[in-house]
Design a protein around this motif. Structure first.
Motif, PDB file in Angstrom:
ATOM      1  N   SER A   1       1.329  -1.401   0.146  1.00 55.07           N
ATOM      2  CA  SER A   1      -0.035   0.269  -0.080  1.00 55.07           C
ATOM      3  C   SER A   1       0.981   1.534   0.392  1.00 55.07           C
ATOM      4  O   SER A   1       0.348   2.181  -0.644  1.00 55.07           O
ATOM      5  CB  SER A   1      -1.144   0.020   1.180  1.00 55.07           C
ATOM      6  OG  SER A   1      -0.202  -0.025   1.970  1.00 55.07           O
TER       7      SER A   1
ATOM      8  N   ARG B   1       1.080   4.171  -3.035  1.00 52.69           N
ATOM      9  CA  ARG B   1       0.927   5.621  -3.481  1.00 52.69           C
ATOM     10  C   ARG B   1       1.818   6.478  -3.677  1.00 52.69           C
ATOM     11  O   ARG B   1       1.531   7.646  -3.793  1.00 52.69           O
ATOM     12  CB  ARG B   1       0.927   5.732  -2.073  1.00 52.69           C
ATOM     13  CG  ARG B   1      -0.697   5.249  -1.133  1.00 52.69           C
ATOM     14  CD  ARG B   1      -0.522   6.256  -0.155  1.00 52.69           C
ATOM     15  NE  ARG B   1       0.239   5.904   1.179  1.00 52.69           N
ATOM     16  CZ  ARG B   1       0.213   4.563   2.691  1.00 52.69           C
ATOM     17  NH1 ARG B   1      -1.076   4.017   1.991  1.00 52.69           N
ATOM     18  NH2 ARG B   1       1.042   4.953   3.112  1.00 52.69           N
ATOM     19  N   SER B   2       2.760   5.934  -4.285  1.00 53.86           N
ATOM     20  CA  SER B   2       4.319   6.921  -4.638  1.00 53.86           C
ATOM     21  C   SER B   2       4.198   6.047  -5.874  1.00 53.86           C
ATOM     22  O   SER B   2       4.681   4.506  -6.104  1.00 53.86           O
ATOM     23  CB  SER B   2       5.722   6.539  -4.042  1.00 53.86           C
ATOM     24  OG  SER B   2       6.760   7.023  -4.865  1.00 53.86           O
TER      25      SER B   2
ATOM     26  N   THR C   1       4.425  12.951  -3.547  1.00 54.04           N
ATOM     27  CA  THR C   1       3.057  11.959  -3.708  1.00 54.04           C
ATOM     28  C   THR C   1       1.782  13.396  -3.743  1.00 54.04           C
ATOM     29  O   THR C   1       2.507  14.249  -3.118  1.00 54.04           O
ATOM     30  CB  THR C   1       2.283  10.601  -2.371  1.00 54.04           C
ATOM     31  OG1 THR C   1       2.006  11.247  -1.768  1.00 54.04           O
ATOM     32  CG2 THR C   1       3.469   9.860  -2.494  1.00 54.04           C
TER      33      THR C   1
END
Length: 702
Positions: A251, A255-256, A539
């Motif tokens: 996860s 996100r990146s 991000t």
């Protein structure tokens, strides 16, 4: 008492780690390649185990080494943080001693068969099984050893020497891989078991096991010199579900975008290197059979010419002395050859890794990744053209070294990106997650290799079951020559797969190839210095403002970020029509970059860019706006304010400060550029501060 980070590499802890991991890598590679040769000889050529042929052995052995990373990497990451990494290193070095003792016992079984201890065929099968099992155990050893090895580095070395320490550690690891592979090939040939006329002659393979055992003992002793290191997160709880931390780490990666690029790129590298290694091993085993068949045919022709047509035949002893090239000698040469070819790839990776570090300078240079990928594809395609019946020609060696060098250029920036982007509190866990994904890709590569070779062998009627039905050496040689074409197809498949991966990465990062163009145009001409690079959010959507005045200057700014960017550049004058400039602008347009001259910078032109700009921000990418000091900024400011009313977006300013070669002069050649990133302005705050940051101290830096 636990030691703190050292400002020097000359400490017992660091030197003990380097020496112990050097011998671990050496034993890894030696055990791996010997297991392939040994299992092929014992299971395929001697015991003739049903349903097992060379490609099956080449499939099973690498799978046994990679599988533990898939099974144990999540747990290894947790243990590396919960317990002292020094203790983990020592434990697995001690375990390596036991593993090598088991390998020595396995290699000793054929000798015991010669004393009547058991049925030779049964013991040969058990011996090969133990050798393959040793590979699995060494893979397990590496799955737990590697996270501790990399994780302990920041704990024992000061940041000032960390990069140097990492470089030396990696360099020694590559050297160990080269020497271990070469050692395995060079020693196995003279000491291997033989089975002329179906009778097993044990050979002295156990000596190899003894050498590896002694090296493991020395490595374990070296690990004891390491000083005590405190656990990084002793409070972390162990879970009965070892894959639970994996879900959390994945996860974080999702996100990146940069982390996604890093882990996918590294996983592809792992799978491709393993696939090429399997191809070389498969080619070597096929070449061994081909050379042996040619030697038998030459011996038969020589005997016929020597005896004439009178039907006389030499005794077995005379026939042996009459042979031009004994089968065993041919096999030894083939084994040494393939071991050296595998080592050449490792040699190339070592050179390419050093070169990537040198060319990157003090920043992460993602522009090297496409260059490395293109050369991997080109060199693999060239291998498909130059591979020739198992002969080691200089074009083959050159191509293998080039594949390794290109792989080094490709992988080093991605590893650096992973280390840089991983959150500080979970770097060890993310390295273990990357290892898990690498092992998944490696297992996929092993499976693809087996499927592809099976299809090719079936289509060309050259599987071992078919070849064994041929009645003469001449027919066998013809079949094996056709089979030698399969490695060419495998190399070509690798080239095509690499091209497909480059296309995939280009779709994920539109300016993927543009970064390479920018690097090639600036390297050696302009030195770039990045300041406060971590002010740029890793991000989420970001509007990046810069006072870079031209597309060329904007491409310098691209180097300041490892995230996907869409640039809108307002230039004071029309573009230069030089060939290099036209090529740069072509790649910029393909990447979605937009350029406009200052006289066309008006509300109408900016509004036309509104939809695609919002799409860029909605995709959580960077929208960069570049406008020099001589340009009216009012339309750009209004455009930014309008965008931020529609989508909540932080703003970051990057000041472009060129330093001329001979002081500040309009005609002086720029040799150095400072790229300074200001503090991020939150989404609810005015962007005026970012524009003021660009105007402060604008112009050439002294």
């Amino acid at each position: 008492m636990a030691e703190g980070p050292s400002p020097t590499l000359k400490t017992p802890t660091y030197l003990g780690l380097v020496f112990s991991q050097f011998l671990a890598a050496f034993n890894d590679q030696a055990t791996h390649i010997i297991a392939v040769f040994y299992a092929s000889d014992m299971l395929v050529r001697y015991a003739k185990v049903p349903w097992i042929d060379e490609k099956t052995v080449v499939f099973i052995v690498p799978a046994c080494f990679v599988a533990p990373f898939f099974l144990f990497s999540p747990l290894a990451g947790v243990l590396a943080d919960k317990f002292s990494k020094r203790n983990i290193v020592v434990f697995w070095k001690m375990a390596e001693v036991a593993i090598m003792a088991l390998a020595m016992f396995g290699f000793l079984l054929p000798t015991l068969a010669g004393t009547g201890w058991g049925d030779p065929r049964t013991l040969a099968i058990w011996s090969a099984g133990i050798a393959i099992g040793t590979v699995f155990l060494m893979g397990t050893h590496s799955a737990f050893f590697v996270p501790a090895k990399y994780g302990i580095m920041p704990e024992i070395l000061h940041p000032a020497v960390l990069s140097k320490g990492n470089g030396f550690l990696e360099g020694s690891s590559f050297l160990a891989q080269i020497l271990g592979t070469s050692f395995g090939g060079l020693l196995y040939g003279p000491l291997k078991p033989t089975f002329d006329n179906g009778t097993l002659e044990a050979g002295s393979t156990w000596i190899i096991g003894l050498v590896l055992f002694l090296l493991a003992v020395i490595g374990a002793g070296a690990s004891l010199f390491m000083g005590r290191v405190r656990p990084a997160a002793s409070e972390r709880k162990l879970t009965l579900n070892p894959f639970a931390p994996l879900a959390n780490n994945l996860s974080v990666v999702r996100r990146s975008r940069p982390l996604i690029l890093a882990v996918i790129g590294i996983a592809f590298f792992t799978s491709m290197v393993l696939y090429l290694r399997q191809t070389l091993l498969y080619e070597g085993e096929t070449a061994k059979d081909l050379h042996a068949a040619r030697a038998r045919e030459s011996r038969q022709v020589f005997e016929q010419q020597r005896n004439g047509d009178n039907g006389e035949h030499d005794s077995p002893e005379e026939a042996e002395t009459a042979a031009f090239v004994p089968d065993a000698s041919e096999a030894q040469q083939a084994e040494m050859r393939v071991a050296m070819l595998v080592a050449f790839i490792g040699f190339g990776v070592g050179i390419g890794s050093w070169l990537a570090g040198y060319l990157s300078g003090a920043k992460i240079e993602l522009g090297l990744v496409p260059i490395g990928g293109v050369f991997i594809a080109a060199a693999a395609a060239a291998l498909a053209a130059v591979t020739n019946d198992g002969e080691s020609t200089w074009p083959t060696v050159t191509c293998l070294i080039l594949v390794g060098m290109a792989a080094g250029l490709y992988i080093v920036p991605l590893y650096t990106l992973l280390q840089d982007r991983a959150p500080k509190q979970s770097k060890g866990n993310l390295v273990a997650t990357s290892n898990f994904l690498n092992s998944t890709a490696g297992l996929a590569a092993v499976a693809v290799f087996w499927v592809v070779t099976t299809v090719f062998e079936s289509g060309m009627q050259v599987s071992r079951s078919v070849l064994e039905t041929l009645g003469s050496d001449a027919a066998l040689i013809d079949g094996l020559q056709r089979k030698m074409f399969i490695p060419r197809l495998l190399f070509l498949t690798a080239a095509i797969t690499t091209v497909a991966m480059l296309i995939f990465l280009r779709r994920q990062i539109p300016d993927f190839f543009l970064r390479s163009v920018a690097w090639m145009r600036s390297y050696g001409r302009v030195k770039l210095s990045l300041h406060h690079v971590h002010n740029l959010p890793g991000t989420g959507p970001v509007i990046l403002l810069t006072n870079a005045a031209t597309l060329r200057e904007a491409l310098h700014v691209v180097s300041a970020t490892d995230r996907a960017c869409k640039f809108i550049v307002v230039e004071p004058l029309a573009a230069d029509d030089a060939l290099g400039e036209r090529a740069t602008r072509f790649f910029a347009r393909r990447a979605g970059y937009v350029t406009m001259t200052a006289d066309r910078s008006n509300a109408t032109a900016w509004n036309a860019l509104r939809a695609e700009s919002l799409q860029t921000l909605a995709g959580e990418n960077i929208l960069a706006i570049a406008a020099g000091d001589d340009v009216d900024l009012s339309p750009a400011k209004n455009f930014v304010d309008a965008l931020r009313q529609e989508i909540s977006t932080p703003v970051v300013a990057l000041r472009y400060e060129p330093v001329a070669a001979s002081g500040v002069s309009p005609t002086a050649k720029i040799k150095h550029v400072h790229l300074t990133i200001g503090d991020a302005i939150e989404a609810d705050d005015s962007a005026a501060g970012a524009w003021r940051f660009l105007s402060a101290n604008s112009g050439a830096a002294s």
